[in-house]
Design an enzyme around this catalytic site. Sequence first.
Site, PDB file in Angstrom:
ATOM      1  N   ARG A 173       5.482   4.994   1.022  1.00 10.96           N
ATOM      2  CA  ARG A 173       5.855   6.412   1.011  1.00 10.96           C
ATOM      3  C   ARG A 173       6.209   6.950   2.389  1.00 10.96           C
ATOM      4  NH1 ARG A 173       2.371   9.962   0.164  1.00 10.96           N
ATOM      5  NH2 ARG A 173       0.505   8.669   0.489  1.00 10.96           N
ATOM      6  N   ALA A 184       0.836  -1.204   0.000  1.00 12.09           N
ATOM      7  CA  ALA A 184       0.000   0.000   0.000  1.00 12.09           C
ATOM      8  C   ALA A 184       0.867   1.249   0.000  1.00 12.09           C
ATOM      9  CB  ALA A 184      -0.917   0.004   1.229  1.00 12.09           C
ATOM     10  N   ASP A 191     -12.217   7.621   6.856  1.00 11.07           N
ATOM     11  CA  ASP A 191     -10.890   7.972   6.388  1.00 11.07           C
ATOM     12  C   ASP A 191     -10.302   9.191   7.078  1.00 11.07           C
ATOM     13  OD1 ASP A 191      -8.645   7.509   4.704  1.00 11.07           O
ATOM     14  OD2 ASP A 191      -9.283   9.175   3.437  1.00 11.07           O
ATOM     15  N   LYS A 212      -5.217   3.455  11.016  1.00 14.63           N
ATOM     16  CA  LYS A 212      -6.536   3.891  11.440  1.00 14.63           C
ATOM     17  C   LYS A 212      -7.514   3.856  10.250  1.00 14.63           C
ATOM     18  CE  LYS A 212      -6.131   7.392   8.835  1.00 14.63           C
ATOM     19  NZ  LYS A 212      -7.048   7.528   7.685  1.00 14.63           N
TER      20      LYS A 212
END
Length: 328
Positions: free
Chosen positions: A14, A9, A173, A95
């Site tokens: 990153r 992912a 999100d 989260k």
Amino acid sequence: MRWGILSTASVGLRRIVPVLRQTPGLMQLQAIASRSQAAADAAAQAHGIPVAHGSYEALLADPQVDAIYNPLPNHLHVPLTLAAVQAGKHVLCEKPFSMNAAELAVLRPHASRVHIREAFMVRHHPQWTAVRQALRGGAIGTLRFMQVPFAYFNDDAANIRNIAATGGGALYDIGCYAIAAARWCFEREPERVVCAMERDPAFGTDRLSSGVLDFGPGGQMVFSVSTQAHRYQRLHLVGSAGRLEVEMPFNAAQGAPTRYWLEDAAGLRTIDLPPADQYLLQMEAFSRAVQAEAPTAAGLDEAEAGMRIIDALFASAASGRFEAVAKG
């Protein structure tokens, strides 16, 4: 601490992979896994990761891995965390930790054996510590209310954030950040909440959610979060004797300075904070906890408290009225 990354992912590659190399002797990036060997090999080669596993199960069975970072889609957070802790791995899970508060119950039998925490990196940023210290010190008097706008634009039907079945939508999100900020600043749990949602007609996810968290007499947080609006975020705190505004409360650039504004009877001033990397600080804190502290259920308690608020907000959006937040 030898880390394994569960999936390729973007957030893991990153944000997490680079910081795992910055504290030699404390953290080591050991392995990465994907559902295909080719994808795992490509990620490992591109990022200099020693071991590539072609399945999640292979990573969890790797005896050279001590801890797992789980950045999978929301609906897989609990099932793969459960598999990891059953394999004896410590887990830092992105989260929101689960789709609802009740889902976390299956992890509790393992909380005394391994460390299990939710990855809210913002809590490790010095600006959050500075804000809490300012509030505790009475910099704005008594905190009366908070306002949190947080938005970005993403209408890609294939993006995981726009898939309802896997836990997409604004409240899951980014609404979770507004909730975390409110709990951090008020240092208590809200008593009741109310929420209005607008859902994307094609995706079925909430593309706009606004709500109120009522912390009892003298304390409220109002938020609006959207996945289809101009990119913006702020944290506004208004007290009985002043106000405080955080410029970039959630996505502060890694290794960059931050600032907030404080206004009181003496006027408005800018408080500049030195460069920091909240992802690095988060990974260091978890690694040190594993090495120096006995596992407890505190991480699950914290995650469950936040999920109970999300549960209540979804219930309010459905009922059209205030809903009480369940007690722990």
